[in-house]
Design a protein around this motif. Structure first.
Motif, PDB file in Angstrom:
ATOM      1  N   THR A  58       0.820  -1.201   0.000  1.00 29.47           N
ATOM      2  CA  THR A  58       0.000   0.000   0.000  1.00 29.47           C
ATOM      3  C   THR A  58       0.859   1.258   0.000  1.00 29.47           C
ATOM      4  N   ALA A  59       1.998   1.218   0.687  1.00 29.84           N
ATOM      5  CA  ALA A  59       2.898   2.376   0.680  1.00 29.84           C
ATOM      6  C   ALA A  59       3.383   2.669  -0.732  1.00 29.84           C
ATOM      7  N   TRP A  60       3.794   1.614  -1.438  1.00 31.04           N
ATOM      8  CA  TRP A  60       4.214   1.816  -2.833  1.00 31.04           C
ATOM      9  C   TRP A  60       3.056   2.334  -3.676  1.00 31.04           C
ATOM     10  N   ALA A  98      -2.034  21.973 -10.015  1.00 30.01           N
ATOM     11  CA  ALA A  98      -2.474  22.497  -8.716  1.00 30.01           C
ATOM     12  C   ALA A  98      -1.905  21.691  -7.556  1.00 30.01           C
ATOM     13  N   ASP A  99      -1.406  20.475  -7.856  1.00 30.23           N
ATOM     14  CA  ASP A  99      -0.851  19.614  -6.810  1.00 30.23           C
ATOM     15  C   ASP A  99       0.667  19.681  -6.760  1.00 30.23           C
ATOM     16  N   ALA A 100       1.260  20.777  -7.213  1.00 28.04           N
ATOM     17  CA  ALA A 100       2.724  20.856  -7.279  1.00 28.04           C
ATOM     18  C   ALA A 100       3.370  20.716  -5.908  1.00 28.04           C
ATOM     19  N   ARG A 101       2.598  21.021  -4.852  1.00 30.63           N
ATOM     20  CA  ARG A 101       3.173  20.905  -3.509  1.00 30.63           C
ATOM     21  C   ARG A 101       3.265  19.454  -3.042  1.00 30.63           C
ATOM     22  N   ILE A 102       2.549  18.552  -3.702  1.00 33.65           N
ATOM     23  CA  ILE A 102       2.574  17.145  -3.309  1.00 33.65           C
ATOM     24  C   ILE A 102       3.758  16.476  -3.993  1.00 33.65           C
ATOM     25  N   ARG A 103       4.879  16.467  -3.310  1.00 36.32           N
ATOM     26  CA  ARG A 103       6.089  15.788  -3.795  1.00 36.32           C
ATOM     27  C   ARG A 103       6.308  14.601  -2.857  1.00 36.32           C
ATOM     28  N   VAL A 104       6.023  13.403  -3.339  1.00 31.89           N
ATOM     29  CA  VAL A 104       5.822  12.253  -2.454  1.00 31.89           C
ATOM     30  C   VAL A 104       6.857  11.167  -2.704  1.00 31.89           C
ATOM     31  N   GLY A 105       7.283  10.522  -1.620  1.00 35.37           N
ATOM     32  CA  GLY A 105       8.120   9.338  -1.651  1.00 35.37           C
ATOM     33  C   GLY A 105       7.550   8.302  -0.700  1.00 35.37           C
ATOM     34  N   TYR A 106       8.189   7.157  -0.602  1.00 30.63           N
ATOM     35  CA  TYR A 106       7.706   6.112   0.301  1.00 30.63           C
ATOM     36  C   TYR A 106       8.890   5.455   1.000  1.00 30.63           C
ATOM     37  N   VAL A 107       8.627   4.885   2.158  1.00 29.76           N
ATOM     38  CA  VAL A 107       9.631   4.145   2.923  1.00 29.76           C
ATOM     39  C   VAL A 107       8.983   2.880   3.459  1.00 29.76           C
ATOM     40  N   VAL A 108       9.600   1.743   3.177  1.00 29.26           N
ATOM     41  CA  VAL A 108       9.159   0.465   3.725  1.00 29.26           C
ATOM     42  C   VAL A 108      10.362  -0.219   4.352  1.00 29.26           C
ATOM     43  N   ALA A 129      15.445  13.763   2.029  1.00 30.23           N
ATOM     44  CA  ALA A 129      14.686  14.604   1.100  1.00 30.23           C
ATOM     45  C   ALA A 129      13.474  15.223   1.788  1.00 30.23           C
ATOM     46  N   LEU A 130      12.836  14.473   2.698  1.00 27.87           N
ATOM     47  CA  LEU A 130      11.706  15.023   3.450  1.00 27.87           C
ATOM     48  C   LEU A 130      12.175  16.115   4.402  1.00 27.87           C
ATOM     49  N   ARG A 131      13.291  15.894   5.079  1.00 27.10           N
ATOM     50  CA  ARG A 131      13.774  16.868   6.056  1.00 27.10           C
ATOM     51  C   ARG A 131      14.210  18.177   5.416  1.00 27.10           C
ATOM     52  N   CYS A 132      14.766  18.096   4.206  1.00 27.51           N
ATOM     53  CA  CYS A 132      15.253  19.317   3.566  1.00 27.51           C
ATOM     54  C   CYS A 132      14.211  19.967   2.669  1.00 27.51           C
ATOM     55  N   GLY A 133      13.047  19.356   2.501  1.00 25.96           N
ATOM     56  CA  GLY A 133      11.982  19.966   1.727  1.00 25.96           C
ATOM     57  C   GLY A 133      11.889  19.536   0.285  1.00 25.96           C
ATOM     58  N   ASP A 134      12.798  18.679  -0.191  1.00 27.35           N
ATOM     59  CA  ASP A 134      12.679  18.179  -1.564  1.00 27.35           C
ATOM     60  C   ASP A 134      11.424  17.335  -1.720  1.00 27.35           C
ATOM     61  N   THR A 148       7.614  16.643   0.216  1.00 28.13           N
ATOM     62  CA  THR A 148       6.708  17.190   1.224  1.00 28.13           C
ATOM     63  C   THR A 148       5.861  16.110   1.876  1.00 28.13           C
ATOM     64  N   THR A 149       5.863  14.907   1.300  1.00 27.85           N
ATOM     65  CA  THR A 149       5.044  13.811   1.820  1.00 27.85           C
ATOM     66  C   THR A 149       5.820  12.512   1.707  1.00 27.85           C
ATOM     67  N   VAL A 150       5.771  11.707   2.752  1.00 23.63           N
ATOM     68  CA  VAL A 150       6.329  10.360   2.711  1.00 23.63           C
ATOM     69  C   VAL A 150       5.264   9.396   3.221  1.00 23.63           C
ATOM     70  N   VAL A 151       5.003   8.354   2.434  1.00 27.42           N
ATOM     71  CA  VAL A 151       4.087   7.286   2.829  1.00 27.42           C
ATOM     72  C   VAL A 151       4.941   6.147   3.383  1.00 27.42           C
ATOM     73  N   ALA A 152       4.648   5.704   4.584  1.00 28.63           N
ATOM     74  CA  ALA A 152       5.525   4.741   5.254  1.00 28.63           C
ATOM     75  C   ALA A 152       4.722   3.712   6.015  1.00 28.63           C
ATOM     76  N   THR A 153       5.348   2.570   6.224  1.00 31.18           N
ATOM     77  CA  THR A 153       4.823   1.561   7.130  1.00 31.18           C
ATOM     78  C   THR A 153       5.353   1.865   8.533  1.00 31.18           C
ATOM     79  N   SER A 154       5.198   0.921   9.432  1.00 30.99           N
ATOM     80  CA  SER A 154       5.609   1.141  10.819  1.00 30.99           C
ATOM     81  C   SER A 154       7.118   1.257  10.982  1.00 30.99           C
ATOM     82  N   VAL A 155       7.885   1.070   9.907  1.00 32.46           N
ATOM     83  CA  VAL A 155       9.339   1.187  10.015  1.00 32.46           C
ATOM     84  C   VAL A 155       9.758   2.579  10.476  1.00 32.46           C
ATOM     85  N   LEU A 156       8.913   3.590  10.229  1.00 33.77           N
ATOM     86  CA  LEU A 156       9.219   4.959  10.674  1.00 33.77           C
ATOM     87  C   LEU A 156       8.407   5.367  11.899  1.00 33.77           C
TER      88      LEU A 156
END
Length: 722
Positions: A392-394, A407-417, A448-453, A455-463
């Motif tokens: 689901t994270a992927w 209009a969604d330019a602010r949604i810059r998303v990555g994932y962590v599993v 990338a999330l911490r420096c602002g590259d 704006t969103t990270v989808v993650a499992t319980s690993v984080l």
């Protein structure tokens, strides 16, 4: 040794940090503080104090302090924090570096160059079991997220196998100092039905395991904790589940076989993210015997690695062959195709996530990449979305990227599993999901999330635990599985504007997963009640016991739960150093000893293998049998053959007791290992593996460190790289 009064680093510690540090210097301690309140500082300063007073000596050059973290992403984060706060030499050790392949000589050389080792608990446990590190060389053991100490958890194995069975004659008169750090001292407070008495008993068990009381703060220090604690505002967002989601939930596809986990994951994917991952008409045609549907993942420019592509394709493809019949049955055969075609590309749940992100970015002031202000607020402007499944994270990260508009330019998303596949079950991952996310990829996404590259990270319980994600909002897309998980996930938002967002289906009906009949709203209420109990019970227990905490631990090694002041504690440490490290007398084991575990032991190195580690060692030995030439040709290591069943073959296969036999490859020094009887099938398999290891050691196939005698060639084989 001359008296040395340790000096803490020139910072501005808070009153409760100073009190907890003084208590930790005086004796073993469990420090219970809210997330983001500075627990790491206490552990770092304790390591510094012990390095200054009980540092390396000519006869003990390998003496180090150890900072244990339960998750791989925390290794680098905590190492940087300890190094910056103390100036000590800090090494990092985890499965990423293949340290389990190091020889004793290399470990000895490495430890002489470091003051502190930050590592995952499994890395330390393996080194201790194989005699590559010794417990008496560890001055301090800091257990981050110390509530992970139940059952056969690695924290529990370390304390049970090496601390609780301390031999004063061979290891000296003093044990390492123990410091536990946690924001949620109990791991298994499942809901509010747990009584306060049960919570108190569970807390006492944690204290006995660590030989440490829960730290007690003065009134002024407790007030200071409340002043800095971040309590995110909590918001609930409702969404209307699609007809497809309701149909799938009612049917709950499960073939009862090896594909059950894959079907469960695929069902969740389709119900939550709909036609985005599956060719619409192909699924319905598949019910009539057509080939499996084509899987379409709308991902641009290699956002997924090829391994992830194959995993998603497999998981969705498995359900695709059954989905048409399922939907035909529950939506009406005549209208199945039309109903399916009417499903939107973005399901209501995914659309609600997208809307929530836009709302939070407006609230936090996140600007598009080309606008002003985005980088300035990057430290607290991000959003961390927690989901239950790896797949689901992927999926959610890919969907948000694929359907983004200008209009969604602010949604810059990555994932962590996680960095390795989990077992079955809703929250543990799926057997079908085998693609790993490396530690490097995890770190890059977090950076990338911490420096602002991003704006969103989808993650499992690993984080969920310990990670300083520097976000302003945490969104729980699939709820929280327990009060402990709720406390930890909530703690990732540490800004004063922090917000916790719950996604709840409307109407809120039992999902059929987790606790039968429990709605999301009920789970939220129980999470709140459980979290409140985890705060109330430790505080009341500390007040009831008064100075000195619980009386379970030994006075010489534990001290009390509270020390009068930091200067007195430091002066006492300096006085103790006059007689040399390890001079404290009368150190015993608190409480009853753990039950003995069958073990193969080397008297020369004190390396050992027991029933819990025998399977891993046997797998490593069989892997070492593959020749270098075969490895270069891409050959796979031989595998042992198992025969496990009930002692009474005429009875049911699930009837205890059980027996087991393992047959090793032809090239092995011995051919088999056996277990005559054990109460469980898993226990029989472990004991058979232990018997095989005992035979291998007697035959000389395992060396004195309980490692394959052919050296460390296995560390160079293809399946051990990366």
């Amino acid at each position: 040794m001359a008296s040395v009064i340790p000096v803490i680093t020139p910072q501005n510690p808070r009153p409760y940090q100073v009190e907890l540090l003084a208590s930790a210097i005086a004796g073993n301690l469990i420090a219970h503080l809210p997330t983001g309140s500075g627990k790491t500082w206490v552990g770092a300063q304790l390591l510094l104090c012990y390095a200054q007073v009980f540092g390396k000596t000519p006869d003990r050059p390998q003496r180090v302090g150890v900072f244990l973290v339960p998750k791989l992403p925390l290794v680098r984060q905590q190492a940087v924090a300890v190094r910056q706060q103390t100036g000590l030499r800090v090494g990092t050790y985890s499965s990423k570096g293949r340290f389990d392949m190091w020889s004793a000589e290399r470990w000895a050389t490495e430890l002489t160059t470091q003051d502190v080792a930050v590592c995952t608990p499994q890395t330390l446990l393996d080194a201790l079991r194989h005699g590559l590190m010794r417990m008496e060389d560890l001055t301090v053991l800091v257990f981050d997220e110390c509530h992970h100490v139940v059952g056969n958890d690695v924290y529990n194995c370390i304390m049970r196998e090496f601390y609780a069975v301390w031999d004063i004659g061979t290891q000296g008169p003093i044990k390492p100092r123990i410091l536990g750090l946690t924001a949620s001292p109990l791991k298994r407070v499942s809901d509010s039905t747990e009584s306060a008495e049960k919570c108190a008993a569970a807390l006492a068990a944690v204290e006995r395991t660590y030989d440490a009381p829960l730290g007690r703060l003065s009134r002024a220090a407790a007030d200071a904790v409340e002043a800095v604690a971040v309590r995110p505002e909590e918001v609930t967002l409702l969404y209307e589940p699609s007809a497809l989601a309701r149909s799938l939930a009612a049917a709950s596809v499960n073939d009862g076989g090896a594909n059950a986990a894959a079907l469960s994951d695929a069902e969740d994917l389709l119900a939550t993210y709909g036609a985005f991952f599956l060719d619409r008409h192909g699924a319905v045609e598949g019910a009539a015997g057509s080939p499996p549907p084509r899987v379409t993942t709308h991902v641009a420019g290699g956002a997924f690695r090829s391994a992830v592509d194959r995993t998603v394709a497999y998981v969705v493809g498995v359900l695709g062959r059954l989905a048409g019949q399922l939907w035909a049955d529950h939506l009406g055969a005549a209208d199945a195709t039309a109903a399916y075609a009417a499903e939107p590309d973005v399901t209501p749940k995914a659309a609600t996530v997208r809307s929530a992100l836009a709302i939070e970015f407006d609230r936090l002031g996140v600007a598009p990449p080309e606008g002003a202000g985005g980088a300035a607020d990057a430290a607290t402007a991000g959003v961390l979305v927690f989901v239950a499944r790896r797949v689901t994270a992927w999926a959610l990260a890919a969907l948000l990227t694929a359907v983004a508009t200008p209009a969604d330019a602010r949604i810059r998303v990555g994932y962590v599993v996680g960095h390795r596949g989990g077992g079955g079950g809703r929250r543990g991952g799926s057997g079908a999901v085998t693609a790993d996310m490396s530690a490097t990829a995890q770190r890059r996404t977090l950076d990338a999330l911490r420096c602002g590259d991003l704006t969103t990270v989808v993650a499992t319980s690993v984080l969920a635990e310990g990670v300083d994600a520097r976000v302003g909002t945490v969104l729980l897309a699939d709820g929280a599985p327990s009060p402990t998980a709720y406390v930890q996930m909530r703690g990732r938002a540490r800004d004063r504007r922090a917000r916790l967002v719950w996604l709840v289906p409307s109407p809120d009906e039992p999902s059929g997963e987790g606790v039968p009949g429990r709605t999301v709203a009920t789970s939220i209420a129980l999470a709140h009640q459980g979290a409140a109990m985890m705060e109330r019970v430790p505080a009341s227990e500390a007040r009831r016991r008064g100075v000195g905490g619980a009386g379970a631990s030994t006075a010489a090694n534990r001290g009390g739960g509270h020390a009068p002041d930091l200067e007195t504690a430091m002066a006492g440490m300096a006085i103790a150093s006059d007689d040399g490290y390890g001079s404290t007398p009368d150190v015993g084991v608190s409480g009853p000893l753990p039950p003995p575990v069958p073990t193969v032991f080397s008297a020369t190195t004190r390396a050992r293998v027991n029933a819990h580690s025998s399977l891993c060692l046997l797998s490593r030995y069989t892997a070492s049998l593959l020749s270098a030439a075969a490895a270069r040709a891409g050959g796979q290591p031989p595998k042992p053959i198992w025969v496990v069943g009930p002692v009474d073959p005429s009875g049911p296969r699930s009837q205890a007791p059980f027996t087991a036999t393992v047959m090793l490859p032809a090239a092995a020094a011995v051919r088999f290992g056996t277990c005559v009887t054990a109460p469980t099938a898993k226990g029989a398999k472990r004991l058979a593996a232990l018997d095989a290891c005992r035979r291998l050691y007697a035959a000389g196939a395992l060396d004195e460190w309980m490692l394959p005698r052919d050296g460390y060639r296995a560390g160079l084989l293809p399946w051990h790289r990366g």
